[in-house]
Design an enzyme around this catalytic site. Structure first.
Site, PDB file in Angstrom:
ATOM      1  N   ASP A 111       0.874  -1.147   0.035  1.00 29.36           N
ATOM      2  CA  ASP A 111      -0.068   0.069   0.132  1.00 29.36           C
ATOM      3  C   ASP A 111       0.916   1.346  -0.201  1.00 29.36           C
ATOM      4  O   ASP A 111       2.099   1.115   0.175  1.00 29.36           O
ATOM      5  CB  ASP A 111      -0.747   0.028   1.415  1.00 29.36           C
ATOM      6  CG  ASP A 111      -2.213   0.859   1.023  1.00 29.36           C
ATOM      7  OD1 ASP A 111      -2.223   1.809  -0.050  1.00 29.36           O
ATOM      8  OD2 ASP A 111      -2.927   0.880   1.653  1.00 29.36           O
TER       9      ASP A 111
HETATM   10  C1  BGC Z   1      -4.985   3.370  -0.066  1.00 29.01           C
HETATM   11  C2  BGC Z   1      -5.003   2.252  -1.249  1.00 29.01           C
HETATM   12  C3  BGC Z   1      -4.673   3.137  -2.478  1.00 29.01           C
HETATM   13  C4  BGC Z   1      -3.330   3.894  -2.308  1.00 29.01           C
HETATM   14  C5  BGC Z   1      -3.138   4.544  -3.651  1.00 29.01           C
HETATM   15  C6  BGC Z   1      -3.625   4.296  -0.058  1.00 29.01           C
HETATM   16  O1  BGC Z   1      -3.772   5.409   0.934  1.00 29.01           O
HETATM   17  O2  BGC Z   1      -4.921   2.697   1.052  1.00 29.01           O
HETATM   18  O3  BGC Z   1      -6.210   1.644  -1.165  1.00 29.01           O
HETATM   19  O4  BGC Z   1      -4.870   2.135  -3.451  1.00 29.01           O
HETATM   20  O5  BGC Z   1      -3.410   4.842  -1.462  1.00 29.01           O
HETATM   21  O6  BGC Z   1      -4.140   5.604  -3.744  1.00 29.01           O
END
Ligand code: BGC
Length: 743
Positions: free
Chosen positions: A263
């Site tokens: 993530d």
């Molecule tokens: C989120 C993800 C997301 C990623 C990219 C993160 O903060 O938890 O779900 O895909 O950011 O935007």
């Protein structure tokens, strides 16, 4: 980079270096593993390191020398995110990147229809392909443990079986376009508060029975090509590099051969990132090129620091090869696959899909006196719509799933279109919620400011309500912080902005009163007895207005069922009743330990165990027609260890309109050496029936439906003895049961 791929795809490879004609890895007809090994054998260590970490906010580098393209990712999960600046979260300001917003995943889960899920995946995958994305950052299948989790709207509800059945067709639909899903957030990310520093503690049985099955289905049955680690910790290791969850379970037990993606900012340590299952690092610094270094991406845990360790001989290159292989597989499955589709964007087919999914996902919670569907037999009727959510654009906000849409039809406009020539539709706001409308540079352009007092707004709404034939309140949550939004949880179960007062006042003013709740979460309804008709409207995306109008006017007969329990209060949610949220801070660090003390008893499992009556039960949802269930029968009374039994129940549409019913099968194991939930969902089928029509709905039950996870043996097991199969229209509305014995 992209230009070189286009060159290859369009046959301009004559101008390309000689490798193009000779290389196995570029030959799309060759088996995947041959291509991977061939490419890997040509790559330098530096090139292998290049492909396993980000080069921009949402992309990682390819190998230009070999014509291997960059990997482009995008959020996810209910629409394709607008393009962002190279290094920033802010939108880039392109004018050709508006998308169709599909209903958020709670709404999809509420359809209880795998065909809708397949349509969803195919459609959003086409949008991703058209936008040249290789990895779609979704879908999410974290279990709905508490209604305060700000991201529940991005997930598929509280039940592992339902989420598992619904996620598989979504994945196949997306990947059928040659675009990878990134199943997220793996795993145990069940609330947002302290999401980077919460260490989840739970027993293996709960892990395997509740929190892993939907991911396992996504990996093994859906064939997900990538998966995203979660932000939080398990066994004191962050889940983006976690020996137990990523190496032992995902890659070991489940045989996952794809790439584990961090993530954004979820990676914290080079050694752990090397050894504990991470394959692609993203988002470790949000402002790479602005951070002062020449290129901050070179300082990623899986970049320079990894190379240093290799150079010093502290690690070999075996792990690096494994990571590079997984990234190469992803590339050969997507941008360099023979099955990559060109896709399409903002097509009428996609709007139609969004509307159909919304139509099937909306849940009719209550309909006393058959207020719904609205009746416009006589002309000149007056409809009063009250509430900010009737006009507020709901596709902007909520965090990373926020979108820039080509169009979004609000509930008020949907109703006005549908009732043109049939009724006068007026709107008053009733309350002031969140009047801002901006996310990462995308603005709604709406001015929702209103300086009147609460009392003035209620008085206005009540006065007009008295004079109307129908009053429709459209409220709920709105994707701003603490109202169904990433990175924050809700403060409680209650509706914000004193909406309860508005609803109570309107209920007194007019008996033809309908409440439409827009949210991805259960909300408290202290006024439930006073309001005759209640509809759960979810976040429905671009076609919200059409779907809501379809249901309220009866153009579509509602058939959604709740994918989660609506509790009467947080006292009836295990996590809160046991004071097991949001965790306890350690004295010596900023880590919170969060023990899932309720174990298996999430949602309806808790309500069943405690004999607590929900406000609205898991699986509940009404129709404008009636369904009559006959007696369930079973083909044999005894099931052999490797056999199956089949339960059949006749279901008749006994009303006067065509409609669909979700027939649900729950299994119970009343006598067992370990505690078992009172009942668990093990099958469901949505049947579409004309008036008078009967369907014989059958469920085949195998041993897997009877098994529990024996944590001592680390294996699934079913104990011989008597089991009960219950068939019903909701978890609190069982129509018929049959017993059978497992030999
Ligand atoms: C989120 C993800 C997301 C990623 C990219 C993160 O903060 O938890 O779900 O895909 O950011 O935007």
């Amino acid at each position: 980079m992209k230009a070189s791929v286009i060159a290859l795809a369009t046959g301009l490879c004559l101008a390309w270096p000689a490798f193009a004609g000779e290389s196995v890895y570029l030959d799309k007809s060759k088996p995947l593993e041959e291509r991977v090994e061939d490419a890997l054998s040509r790559m330098t260590t530096a090139e292998k390191l290049d492909i396993i970490h980000a080069q921009s906010k949402f992309s990682s580098r390819g190998v230009p020398r070999l014509g291997i393209p960059d990997v482009w990712t995008t959020d996810g999960p209910h629409g394709i995110r607008p393009e962002v600046k190279w290094d920033e979260w802010d939108q880039a300001g392109w004018t050709n990147d508006s998308c169709v917003a599909f209903p958020a995943l709670t709404a999809l889960a509420a359809t209880w229809n795998p065909e809708m899920s397949a349509l969803y995946g195919k459609s959003i995958g086409e949008e991703a392909a058209y936008r040249n994305k290789d990895i779609l950052l979704g879908p999410g299948v974290n279990i709905y443990r508490t209604p305060v989790n700000g991201r529940n709207f991005e997930y598929m509800g509280e039940d592992p079986y339902l989420a598992g059945r619904m996620v598989v067709p979504y994945i196949k639909g997306v990947q059928g376009n040659g675009v990878a899903v990134c199943l997220k957030h793996f795993a145990l990310n069940n609330n947002e508060v302290n999401r980077h520093n919460t260490n989840v503690i739970l027993d293996d049985r709960t892990l395997y029975e509740i929190y892993l099955p939907a991911f396992k289905a996504g990996v093994q049955e859906g064939g997900a090509w990538t998966i995203m680690g979660a932000y939080n910790l398990y066994k004191d290791q962050h889940l983006c590099h976690n020996q137990y969850i990523l190496n032992d379970i995902l890659k070991g037990e489940w045989g996952f051969d794809g790439a584990v993606v961090s993530d954004w900012g979820g990676c914290h340590d080079t050694d752990q990132a090397i050894h504990n299952g991470l394959d692609m690092e993203f988002g470790s610094w949000t402002d790479g090129l602005k951070a002062g270094r020449k290129n901050a991406y070179d300082a990623y845990y899986l970049a320079g620091p990894y190379l240093d360790k290799i150079k010093k001989g502290e690690v070999g290159t075996q792990e690096l090869d494994d990571k590079a292989r997984r990234v190469l597989r992803t590339i050969f499955r997507t941008s360099l696959s023979a099955d990559r589709h060109r896709g399409s964007m903002c097509s009428e087919a996609h709007y139609d899909a969004a509307r159909r999914i919304g139509d099937e996902g909306i849940v009719l919670l209550k309909n006393d006196g058959k207020v719904l569907p609205m009746n416009f037999d006589k002309p000149g009727k007056k409809v009063l719509v009250v509430g900010e959510n009737a006009v507020k654009m709901m596709t902007v906000g909520g965090g990373s799933s926020s979108l820039k849409v080509q169009r979004e039809l609000s509930p008020i406009d949907g109703l006005r279109n549908a009732l043109k020539g049939k009724a006068d539709v007026e709107w008053v706001r009733g309350y002031v919620g969140d009047v801002t409308g901006e996310y990462n540079g995308v603005t709604t352009g709406q001015n929702l400011n209103d300086s009147r007092s609460k009392e003035e707004l209620i008085a206005e709404a009540v006065a007009k309500a008295k004079d109307a034939d129908y009053v429709i309140f459209v409220g709920g949550l709105n994707k701003s912080a603490h109202q169904d939004c990433e990175d924050s949880d809700r403060a409680g179960l209650e509706l914000p902005y004193a909406q309860d007062e508005v609803i109570a006042a309107l209920a007194k003013a007019n008996p033809n009163f309908i409440v439409v709740n827009i949210s991805g979460n259960a909300v408290a309804m202290p006024w439930v007895k006073e309001v005759p008709a209640i509809v759960q409207g979810w976040f429905l995306g671009s076609e919200a207005g059409n779907s809501i109008a379809d249901i309220l006017t009866g153009a579509v007969n509602p058939s959604g069922k709740l994918p989660m329990t609506f509790p009467t209060s947080l006292d009836n949610v295990g996590a809160h009743a046991l004071n097991a949220y949001p965790g306890v801070k350690r004295a010596d660090s900023d880590i919170y330990d969060l023990e899932y003390k309720e174990g298996l008893l999430v949602g309806y499992r808790w309500h069943d165990a405690k004999k607590a009556k929900p406000l609205f039960a898991f699986g509940h949802g009404l129709s404008y027609t009636d369904f009559t269930y006959g007696k369930a029968t079973i083909d044999k009374k005894e099931m052999s260890a490797d056999g199956t039994v089949t339960v059949t129940v006749p279901v008749t549409n006994s009303g006067d309109r065509a409609g669909a019913e979700v027939v649900q099968l729950y299994v119970s194991d009343p006598k067992c050496s370990v505690m078992r939930p009172v009942k668990e969902l093990k099958g469901f089928k949505k049947v579409f029936l004309k008036p008078g029509e009967t369907a014989n709905v059958s469920f085949t039950i195998g041993k897997d439906a009877l098994s529990f996870f024996d944590d001592k043996a680390h294996a699934w097991t079913a104990e011989p003895g008597e089991f009960t199969a219950s068939v019903g229209s909701a978890s609190d509305n069982i129509k018929s049961t049959v017993k059978f014995t497992l030999k």
